[in-house]
Structures are given as structure tokens and as C-alpha cells.
Write a protein that holds these residues in place. Sequence first.
Motif, PDB file in Angstrom:
ATOM      1  N   TYR A   1       4.258   8.885  -4.145  1.00  0.00           N
ATOM      2  CA  TYR A   1       3.153  10.062  -4.899  1.00  0.00           C
ATOM      3  C   TYR A   1       1.891   9.229  -3.771  1.00  0.00           C
ATOM      4  CZ  TYR A   1       5.249   9.972  -9.319  1.00  0.00           C
ATOM      5  OH  TYR A   1       6.417  10.775 -10.088  1.00  0.00           O
ATOM      6  N   PHE A   2       1.361  10.534  -3.906  1.00  0.00           N
ATOM      7  CA  PHE A   2      -0.318  10.635  -2.663  1.00  0.00           C
ATOM      8  C   PHE A   2      -1.642  10.057  -4.009  1.00  0.00           C
ATOM      9  CE2 PHE A   2       2.082  13.628  -0.527  1.00  0.00           C
ATOM     10  CZ  PHE A   2       2.746  12.901   0.268  1.00  0.00           C
ATOM     11  N   ARG A   3      -1.441  11.149  -5.017  1.00  0.00           N
ATOM     12  CA  ARG A   3      -2.314  10.327  -6.273  1.00  0.00           C
ATOM     13  C   ARG A   3      -1.524  10.219  -7.348  1.00  0.00           C
ATOM     14  NH1 ARG A   3      -6.285  14.400  -3.994  1.00  0.00           N
ATOM     15  NH2 ARG A   3      -5.676  15.157  -6.022  1.00  0.00           N
ATOM     16  N   ASP A   4      -2.153  10.432  -8.607  1.00  0.00           N
ATOM     17  CA  ASP A   4      -1.921  11.086  -9.998  1.00  0.00           C
ATOM     18  C   ASP A   4      -0.778  11.696 -10.006  1.00  0.00           C
ATOM     19  OD1 ASP A   4      -3.828  10.830 -10.274  1.00  0.00           O
ATOM     20  OD2 ASP A   4      -2.829  11.169 -12.588  1.00  0.00           O
ATOM     21  N   ASN A   5      -1.358  12.483  -9.540  1.00  0.00           N
ATOM     22  CA  ASN A   5      -1.433  14.533  -9.815  1.00  0.00           C
ATOM     23  C   ASN A   5      -0.780  15.228  -8.352  1.00  0.00           C
ATOM     24  OD1 ASN A   5      -3.482  13.701  -7.981  1.00  0.00           O
ATOM     25  ND2 ASN A   5      -4.748  15.472  -9.553  1.00  0.00           N
ATOM     26  N   LEU A   6      -0.323  14.564  -7.589  1.00  0.00           N
ATOM     27  CA  LEU A   6       0.273  15.029  -6.284  1.00  0.00           C
ATOM     28  C   LEU A   6       0.738  14.173  -5.676  1.00  0.00           C
ATOM     29  CD1 LEU A   6      -0.130  17.168  -3.419  1.00  0.00           C
ATOM     30  CD2 LEU A   6      -1.740  15.718  -3.011  1.00  0.00           C
TER      31      LEU A   6
ATOM     32  N   ASP B   1       0.999  -1.545   0.303  1.00  0.00           N
ATOM     33  CA  ASP B   1      -0.469   0.199  -0.079  1.00  0.00           C
ATOM     34  C   ASP B   1       1.023   1.037  -0.255  1.00  0.00           C
ATOM     35  OD1 ASP B   1      -1.984  -1.248  -0.068  1.00  0.00           O
ATOM     36  OD2 ASP B   1      -2.347  -1.472   1.695  1.00  0.00           O
ATOM     37  N   TYR B   2       2.156   0.856   0.560  1.00  0.00           N
ATOM     38  CA  TYR B   2       3.190   2.181   0.537  1.00  0.00           C
ATOM     39  C   TYR B   2       3.756   2.036  -0.296  1.00  0.00           C
ATOM     40  CZ  TYR B   2       0.358   3.087   5.047  1.00  0.00           C
ATOM     41  OH  TYR B   2      -0.610   2.890   6.615  1.00  0.00           O
ATOM     42  N   LEU B   3       4.510   1.377  -0.601  1.00  0.00           N
ATOM     43  CA  LEU B   3       5.475   0.880  -1.126  1.00  0.00           C
ATOM     44  C   LEU B   3       5.513   1.596  -2.322  1.00  0.00           C
ATOM     45  CD1 LEU B   3       7.890  -1.825   0.538  1.00  0.00           C
ATOM     46  CD2 LEU B   3       8.873   0.841   0.557  1.00  0.00           C
ATOM     47  N   ARG B   4       4.616   1.309  -3.547  1.00  0.00           N
ATOM     48  CA  ARG B   4       4.015   1.231  -4.672  1.00  0.00           C
ATOM     49  C   ARG B   4       4.175   2.689  -4.763  1.00  0.00           C
ATOM     50  NH1 ARG B   4      -1.662   1.592  -6.246  1.00  0.00           N
ATOM     51  NH2 ARG B   4      -3.000   1.550  -3.802  1.00  0.00           N
ATOM     52  N   ASN B   5       4.179   3.576  -4.633  1.00  0.00           N
ATOM     53  CA  ASN B   5       3.889   4.837  -4.608  1.00  0.00           C
ATOM     54  C   ASN B   5       5.351   5.776  -4.168  1.00  0.00           C
ATOM     55  OD1 ASN B   5       0.643   4.875  -4.674  1.00  0.00           O
ATOM     56  ND2 ASN B   5       0.904   5.259  -2.042  1.00  0.00           N
ATOM     57  N   VAL B   6       6.550   4.903  -3.621  1.00  0.00           N
ATOM     58  CA  VAL B   6       7.254   5.457  -3.506  1.00  0.00           C
ATOM     59  C   VAL B   6       9.150   5.452  -4.707  1.00  0.00           C
ATOM     60  CG1 VAL B   6       9.717   5.114  -2.388  1.00  0.00           C
ATOM     61  CG2 VAL B   6       7.248   4.708  -1.125  1.00  0.00           C
ATOM     62  N   GLN B   7       9.179   6.256  -4.997  1.00  0.00           N
ATOM     63  CA  GLN B   7      10.024   6.326  -6.511  1.00  0.00           C
ATOM     64  C   GLN B   7      11.326   6.346  -6.411  1.00  0.00           C
ATOM     65  OE1 GLN B   7       9.296   9.004  -9.426  1.00  0.00           O
ATOM     66  NE2 GLN B   7       9.576   7.727 -11.072  1.00  0.00           N
ATOM     67  N   LEU B   8      12.388   5.687  -7.031  1.00  0.00           N
ATOM     68  CA  LEU B   8      13.813   6.181  -6.504  1.00  0.00           C
ATOM     69  C   LEU B   8      14.109   6.465  -7.276  1.00  0.00           C
ATOM     70  CD1 LEU B   8      15.172   3.016  -4.423  1.00  0.00           C
ATOM     71  CD2 LEU B   8      14.082   5.073  -3.365  1.00  0.00           C
ATOM     72  N   VAL B   9      14.870   7.338  -7.503  1.00  0.00           N
ATOM     73  CA  VAL B   9      15.696   8.316  -8.759  1.00  0.00           C
ATOM     74  C   VAL B   9      17.107   8.855  -7.964  1.00  0.00           C
ATOM     75  CG1 VAL B   9      15.263  10.391 -10.705  1.00  0.00           C
ATOM     76  CG2 VAL B   9      13.183   9.693  -8.780  1.00  0.00           C
ATOM     77  N   ALA B  10      17.660   8.489  -9.272  1.00  0.00           N
ATOM     78  CA  ALA B  10      19.364   8.929  -9.378  1.00  0.00           C
ATOM     79  C   ALA B  10      19.913   9.740 -10.956  1.00  0.00           C
ATOM     80  CB  ALA B  10      20.295   8.007  -9.397  1.00  0.00           C
TER      81      ALA B  10
END
Lengths: 110, 375
Positions: free
Chosen positions: B333-338, B294-303
Motif C-alpha cells: 500500500y503506497f496510500r490507502d487508495n493506491l 516505514d515499509y513493512l507496515r504497508n505490506v500485506q500477505l494474503v493466502a
Amino acid sequence: MTKQFLVFSLLAMAIGAGLLASAQDRQAAKPSASTAAAPSASPAAGRATVHDDAAERIEGEKRFKANCGRCHMAPEKFPPRMMATILRHMRVRATLTDEDTQLILHYMTQ
Amino acid sequence: MAAPHDCSFGCTRYWCGKPAFPDGRRALPLQRTIVALIFLLTLASSLRAQSEDTDVQRPVPIFSAGMGFITPFQGGQPNLDPLISPIFLIPIGDRWLIESRDTFESDFATPPGSDTFHGVIQKEVDYLQVDYIANPYVTVTVGRYLTPFGIFNERLYPIWIRDLQSDPLILPIATGPSNASTGAMFRGGFAISPKVNLNYAAYYSTLIAVSPVDSDRSAGGRVGIFLPDQRLEVGGSFQHLLQDERSNSFGFHFAWQPPPIPLDIRAEYARSSRGSGYWIESAYRLSQIATAQDYLRNVQLVARMQQFFVGALPSEVLPTANTQEFEFGLNYYFRDNLRAVSSYGRQFSSLGNVNVWTVGITYRIVTPIGHAGAD
């Protein structure tokens, strides 16, 4: 001046009449909403339509993921008229192909 | 040709230079008549298209905006960067689109000896263009448009799209002032085989020195090959500056989304007489981690890793020393636009090494101007 005005008016009226006639022809050629929404007379034809529609949706989803997902998250689905505008914008911005645009629009408005 | 003739007031020959009326007004020249007719024809066509198109998918004008509040800390100095970027999309008929994007942003900082933040609001017209979809292969664009050099400027620049909030160091190369050009452009995309798409853009821009719509006089283009099944795109850009040192710039871009995993890999290289460099960025969404979905699918790691090399000519917008920078980001990502965004980076150059932190929030709204039809 009066002569030129007359020529100008006649030309404008001729163009207007031509456009009106063209619009009426198109309206006559276009199937009415009730005709388009009516179920097919033959069950086989109906199945084919459903099958085609499902195939188009699957292909549309595939094109959506390949094209739109390249730059941003999948957005929520918007009402059809909004999606039509957004897809026209993205066609220009992301140089989508005509076919991709149509299939993605179909998928996003179902 | 203009034959000598006797005429008085009221002469309607389009080549006659005499006034048509006693008060000095001239007769309507043929050229103006033709222009007026074309205008009427265009207007009538668009009105006709709008009136007869009763399809539910008839496009509706849209207002959209990307907005955000970013707090960068560069070298320990905090800044406050609010930004709002309104977009208008106005479709006309079946083939036309008027689109514009403006940016209002500020960079509030504390001047030496002050405890309060000061700054001014900067305004930019990013683009204001008219698009005409001529056929499946060509779209004609006229007006002020984002310079199609590389992929970042056109596709990844909006605050709600970019994965890291700082611009790549090479972004100003060949994109012109405000990253925009003014003139005309041909562009399009089409399939050259069932598995290969080709996209292109060719443009000419004129010199405008008035801010915020300034642009360089230049000509250039971009070509890309996209493999939809592999989700792989490679391409190149070229620009010839038609002013100042009349130099050439070129670049390459690469984007790949391996279909089985939620990973984006993008890279650009650009070279000009004022500098050269590259950036490579990867972004991974933790949607395939089994635990805490529920939480991790909203997390994005960037480098992102990038390098810039100073060119032979000076530049006001590019770094003044060879620079390299590493950045790591974490977005939620709380939502796709926020979403909440954050990053840490370290910049190395002969002018000094600094840490670059950013935290912030980005948001995007989209709303119709008019009736949008059924959901």
C-alpha cells in the motif's frame, strides 16, 4: 376538463402551502447557527458537552474499526458533506445500523 | 361501477371511455391525477428538504472510481486486463440515495500466430439502484442491484478492495448474470442486543435477457449476525430460482478480524445444482513487525485456498471439472487508495494443472460533484 384542471391546481396549491408552512415551522424550531455555536452559559454544562463529544468520538472510532475495517483499509478523512454521502452509501451496502452510521459519521467529520 | 349515461365530448367521469375532446384526446383519468400528485408531493418534499437543510453535513453527490491494470499469467499465457469502474452516488433529501456502478474492462491476449494483444472492451451495469431509508430497520432498494448472496459479491468485489485479484471459483453461484439482480429488495441492520447486530437482505428479481443489464428471475435473502466486540460475522444465504430448473441454492459466510492483530479471515461456502465449493482467505498486515516499520507496515500477505465441485447440471460460468486452487499474494500500500498487487497460485483439475500469476496496480479516486464543505 377545466373543472378537473381547477381541482388539480387547488390540490397542488394546498399541498404546496402545507409544505411551505411545515418548512417555516421547522425553520423556527431549529436553533440558529449562532445559537448552536454559542458557548454554554454554565461551565459545568460546557464540560459535559466536551465530555459527551469525546466519548462519542471514541465510540465512533471503535465502531469505525469494527465495521469499515472488515472489508477495506481505513480511508483518509473526507470533507463532512462527502462523508455524509459515503456513510449513507455504506449504510445500504454494508447494512450498517443507524446508530453505527451516526457515530462513524461523527468520528469521521471531527 | 360505470353506469350508463349520456355524454358527449368533454365528459370527465374517469370511467367513461369516450374521448373528452373532438380530436380524440381523453380526459385526465383519476389514477393519473393521483400519480401526478404523488410525484409532485415527492418532488416538493425533496426540494424542501434540500432547501431548508443548511447543515454542513448535508450530503453532496459524489463521483468515485476504482481502476486498475492487472497482468495475469495463466498457464504461461500473458493477458493484459485494464479495468475502470465508475461510481455515482446522488443523495436526495434525508432518506434517498441513487447509486450506480458500471464496469469497463478488457482482457487483451495474444491470439495464436500473433505477436500483438487483442481484445474487446466489455461493459457492465453492476448496479443502478434507488435506496430509500424508510426507518432504522428497513431500507428499500429498487432497480438493478448486486445480488446479496454471500459477502464477496457485495462487499469485497471492487478491484481496490479485494486482496487477491482473481474471483473465487464459486462466485457465479446464485449471483446471476453479471452478479446482479433486477427488482426490489428490503435490507437493513440493527442491534438485537448491546453486543449483537443483525443484518438482513430479502429480494425479488425479474428476468431480463438484455445485456448488459441481464438478470435471472429469482427470490432470496441473506441473514448475518455480527459481534462488534469480537469483530466476528457469520451468516447464511438462500436463493430460489424462479426459472429453468427452479432450483435452490444456499451458502454460508464467515468473517473475523481478531482485534489484537491486523489479520482478516474470511470464508464462504455455496451449494447449488450447478456446483458447490468453498474458499477461505486470510490477509495479514505487517504493521506489528518492529523492524523497518516505514515499509513493512504497508505490506500485506494474503493466502487463499478454494475448492469447487461440479454439480448435476452444466454451467457456462462455473468450472467444468472439479478444481482446487491455492493462491499466495503480496500487496504493498503506497496510500490507502493506491497499491501494488501480486500473487502466485496453482490450480489443480482433471483438465490440467496450471500456474496463475498476477501483477498489477489498483487505484481509487473519490471526488465531490459540487461544494463539499470545509475539510
